[in-house]
Design a protein around this motif. Structure first.
Motif, short mmCIF file in Angstrom:
data_model
loop_
_atom_site.label_atom_id
_atom_site.label_comp_id
_atom_site.label_asym_id
_atom_site.label_seq_id
_atom_site.Cartn_x
_atom_site.Cartn_y
_atom_site.Cartn_z
N PHE A 70 18.66 28.50 -53.98
CA PHE A 70 17.95 29.57 -53.29
C PHE A 70 18.63 29.94 -52.15
O PHE A 70 19.55 28.90 -51.46
CB PHE A 70 16.47 29.47 -53.02
CG PHE A 70 16.14 28.37 -51.91
CD1 PHE A 70 16.32 27.02 -52.31
CD2 PHE A 70 15.80 28.65 -50.73
CE1 PHE A 70 16.07 25.97 -51.17
CE2 PHE A 70 15.58 27.95 -49.62
CZ PHE A 70 15.44 26.40 -49.97
N SER A 71 18.45 31.01 -51.27
CA SER A 71 19.10 31.18 -50.13
C SER A 71 18.22 31.51 -49.03
O SER A 71 17.11 31.96 -49.37
CB SER A 71 20.36 32.26 -50.41
OG SER A 71 19.68 33.54 -50.55
N PHE A 72 18.58 31.33 -47.78
CA PHE A 72 18.03 31.81 -46.61
C PHE A 72 19.06 32.46 -45.72
O PHE A 72 19.99 32.09 -45.52
CB PHE A 72 16.87 30.97 -46.18
CG PHE A 72 17.57 29.60 -45.60
CD1 PHE A 72 18.10 28.69 -46.22
CD2 PHE A 72 17.86 29.51 -44.36
CE1 PHE A 72 18.43 27.58 -45.60
CE2 PHE A 72 18.53 28.41 -43.55
CZ PHE A 72 18.79 27.47 -44.54
N VAL A 73 18.46 33.16 -44.64
CA VAL A 73 19.25 33.63 -43.55
C VAL A 73 18.66 33.40 -42.42
O VAL A 73 17.59 33.16 -42.13
CB VAL A 73 19.04 35.36 -43.83
CG1 VAL A 73 19.77 35.94 -42.36
CG2 VAL A 73 20.19 35.94 -44.80
N GLN A 74 19.56 32.90 -41.41
CA GLN A 74 19.26 32.78 -40.00
C GLN A 74 19.87 33.88 -39.13
O GLN A 74 20.77 34.25 -39.13
CB GLN A 74 19.91 31.54 -39.48
CG GLN A 74 19.61 30.98 -38.36
CD GLN A 74 20.67 29.90 -37.63
OE1 GLN A 74 21.61 29.64 -38.07
NE2 GLN A 74 20.14 29.57 -36.28
N ILE A 75 18.57 34.17 -38.33
CA ILE A 75 19.00 35.19 -37.36
C ILE A 75 18.30 34.53 -35.83
O ILE A 75 17.58 33.51 -35.95
CB ILE A 75 18.49 36.39 -37.45
CG1 ILE A 75 16.84 36.21 -37.41
CG2 ILE A 75 18.86 37.12 -38.77
CD1 ILE A 75 16.03 37.84 -37.78
N SER A 76 18.76 34.85 -34.69
CA SER A 76 18.59 34.25 -33.70
C SER A 76 18.73 35.25 -32.41
O SER A 76 19.35 36.23 -32.48
CB SER A 76 19.41 33.25 -33.55
OG SER A 76 18.95 32.09 -32.49
N LEU A 112 14.78 32.43 -41.19
CA LEU A 112 14.74 31.60 -39.94
C LEU A 112 15.06 32.19 -38.81
O LEU A 112 16.33 32.80 -38.63
CB LEU A 112 15.41 30.13 -40.23
CG LEU A 112 15.19 29.10 -41.12
CD1 LEU A 112 16.26 28.07 -41.13
CD2 LEU A 112 13.73 28.66 -41.13
N HIS A 113 14.13 32.40 -37.83
CA HIS A 113 14.51 32.99 -36.49
C HIS A 113 14.45 31.85 -35.48
O HIS A 113 13.34 31.13 -35.34
CB HIS A 113 13.49 33.91 -36.16
CG HIS A 113 14.03 34.93 -35.01
ND1 HIS A 113 14.53 34.18 -33.70
CD2 HIS A 113 14.18 36.19 -34.87
CE1 HIS A 113 14.96 35.03 -32.99
NE2 HIS A 113 14.56 36.47 -33.46
N THR A 114 15.71 31.40 -34.93
CA THR A 114 15.91 30.26 -33.92
C THR A 114 15.38 30.46 -32.64
O THR A 114 16.33 30.19 -31.71
CB THR A 114 17.00 29.66 -34.20
OG1 THR A 114 18.21 30.49 -34.37
CG2 THR A 114 17.05 28.67 -35.45
N GLY A 115 14.66 31.57 -32.30
CA GLY A 115 14.37 31.65 -30.93
C GLY A 115 14.83 32.70 -30.01
O GLY A 115 15.81 33.30 -30.40
N ASP A 116 14.08 33.03 -28.98
CA ASP A 116 14.44 34.07 -27.94
C ASP A 116 14.16 35.45 -28.84
O ASP A 116 15.03 36.13 -28.96
CB ASP A 116 15.63 33.91 -27.40
CG ASP A 116 15.51 33.14 -26.18
OD1 ASP A 116 14.62 32.41 -25.93
OD2 ASP A 116 16.73 32.88 -25.62
N ILE A 117 13.05 35.32 -29.47
CA ILE A 117 12.46 36.60 -30.27
C ILE A 117 12.29 37.70 -28.94
O ILE A 117 13.09 38.91 -29.21
CB ILE A 117 11.29 36.25 -30.93
CG1 ILE A 117 11.28 35.16 -31.82
CG2 ILE A 117 10.75 37.45 -31.50
CD1 ILE A 117 10.00 34.35 -31.95
#
Lengths: 328, 119
Positions: A70-76, A112-117
């Motif tokens: 499976f795959s996932f995407v990281q945005i930040s 996944l959102h790695t913060g500073d939304i």
């Protein structure tokens, strides 16, 4: 077709070698990697996390995910609410990232959102991000950045994004045999120091991974880098070595961070560290400016320094292949 | 001779008054001048406090102004004072009523440190 090569994702030269000598066919990989996107797509193929630039598989003949992959995407670092010259329209660039994600032929299972939304921890900033990311129709897992916990010790963040988390917002979950750990290193920071996990979280982490098999692939995500990128600018975490000591036994550990608004990668034994682009504004390379603040680039270049990150695991491989892709 | 002695005697008599006047006047004058002229502003710019050490008299009000494009939080190391997040051009003021050295930092960028010396 353009852009960055696998394992050469890093213009500042931090990664020059694949220390794992794991024989991954990077050439073939690269073919799939042409990147036109703004984030990372992480494909778990049974064990090793590989990273593809978003948009890279489009029309490139990549196969569909096999069973168990499976795959996932990281945005930040979407910094909703930021409106200074470095990017007067962070809504548009976040939407561009969403378009990239939605255009992927192999849809990631989650983000996944790695913060500073947000930029200033305001409810309307979080609302805006939620509204924009809703268009991905994906589950999104968040960890906070320091901009998300400004005036309330993170209470609003946890209420919105981490209701079932422990302590100040940390948690773990399993997907397709991969163990994901979301950590919080932006609270209770000490004068003169770096990011901090703190004893309570470290103890929890030790217990969380203790009973896992050594062959379990581990993905750790947190806002501030868990490796020391540039301490002069606070780009590191004081007690990350302690956290990593609990992960030594695992064959494959991938650490995904944001905060520094640029891509960087480092491989240390079984651990691959990676930082993602921001979707809002770039920051200078370590030491390249007097301070780490938002960096203004010519408007037509902005999207080339924003992006998303793409990762992919292959079973019984131990190296993480990561490609970062810009928005334009 | 006599005249000169008298002169010195009167000078000697007057001197303590003059000295007392200076002693009484001077500190007051000096203090009010210091309070007016000594800077009580800290500029938060490019992830630094300028000046990083600021010396002020007791009862001075120090004002921090954020000139960065990102927010900062002014917090004393031992919890004596803490601002809300300061966006660009936001200000935070605190009045120091006791002498001492107050170390502070940005609680979200803890590499940013400064000191207010109150005397």
């Amino acid at each position: 077709m353009s852009k960055k090569k696998l394992f050469d994702p890093n213009p500042s030269g931090f990664i020059e070698h694949d220390h794992n000598n794991d024989g991954i066919d990077r050439r073939g990989f690269l073919k799939c990697m042409a990147w036109a996107g703004t984030g990372a797509l992480c494909v778990i193929q049974g064990g090793v996390l590989k990273s593809y630039a978003l948009g890279s598989q489009m029309g490139s003949g990549m196969k569909s995910h096999k069973r168990g992959e499976f795959s996932f995407v990281q945005i930040s670092d979407s910094h909703m609410g930021f409106n200074k010259p470095a990017n007067p329209d962070v809504i548009a660039t976040l939407k561009a990232a969403v378009d990239k994600i939605n255009a992927l032929p192999e849809q990631p299972e989650f983000l996944l959102h790695t913060g500073d939304i947000s930029h200033l921890s305001k409810p309307e900033e979080f609302d805006n991000v939620d509204q924009i990311l809703k268009a991905t129709n994906k589950e999104i897992l968040f960890v906070p950045g320091e901009h998300d916990v400004l005036n309330d010790e993170g209470a609003m963040f946890r209420e919105r994004y981490a209701k079932n988390s422990k302590g100040q917002g940390w948690y773990s979950f399993d997907k397709n045999g991969v163990h994901f750990v979301g950590l919080v290193n932006v609270m209770n920071l000490k004068a003169g120091g770096l990011g901090t996990l703190g004893p309570e979280q470290l103890e929890w982490l030790e217990g969380d991974v203790k009973h896992l098999k050594h062959s379990t692939p581990i993905v750790v995500f947190a806002h501030i880098p868990l490796w020391t990128v540039y301490p002069q600018w606070g780009w590191g975490t004081d007690d990350s070595a302690q956290a990593l000591s609990y992960l030594k036994k695992f064959g494959s550990v991938t650490v995904l961070n944001g905060h520094i608004h640029q891509t960087m990668q480092k491989v240390e034994g079984n651990v691959t560290f990676h930082t993602a682009f921001s979707t809002a504004f770039p920051q200078p390379a370590p030491g390249a400016a007097e301070g780490p603040g938002p960096m203004k680039v010519p408007a037509e270049q902005l999207r080339s320094v924003l992006g998303i990150t793409d990762v992919n695991y292959v079973q019984r491989r131990h190296a993480l292949a990561l490609v970062d892709s810009s928005l334009g | 001779m006599m005249r000169r002695k008298l002169f010195f005697r009167s000078l000697a008599a007057a001197l303590p008054f003059a000295l007392a006047a200076v002693l009484i006047m001077h500190p007051t004058r000096a203090r009010s001048e210091d309070a007016k002229s000594a800077p009580t502003e800290v500029r938060v710019d490019n992830f630094t406090f300028g000046p990083d050490t600021l010396t002020v008299p007791v009862n001075s009000t120090v004002t921090w102004t954020n000139k960065d494009d990102v927010p900062h939080v002014i917090a004393s190391n031992d919890g004596v004072f803490k601002s809300k997040a300061l966006d660009t051009d936001d200000k935070y003021s605190y009045t120091f009523s006791k002498a001492g050295t107050y170390s502070y930092y940005c609680s979200i960028h803890p590499k940013m440190v400064g000191k207010i010396v109150v005397q």
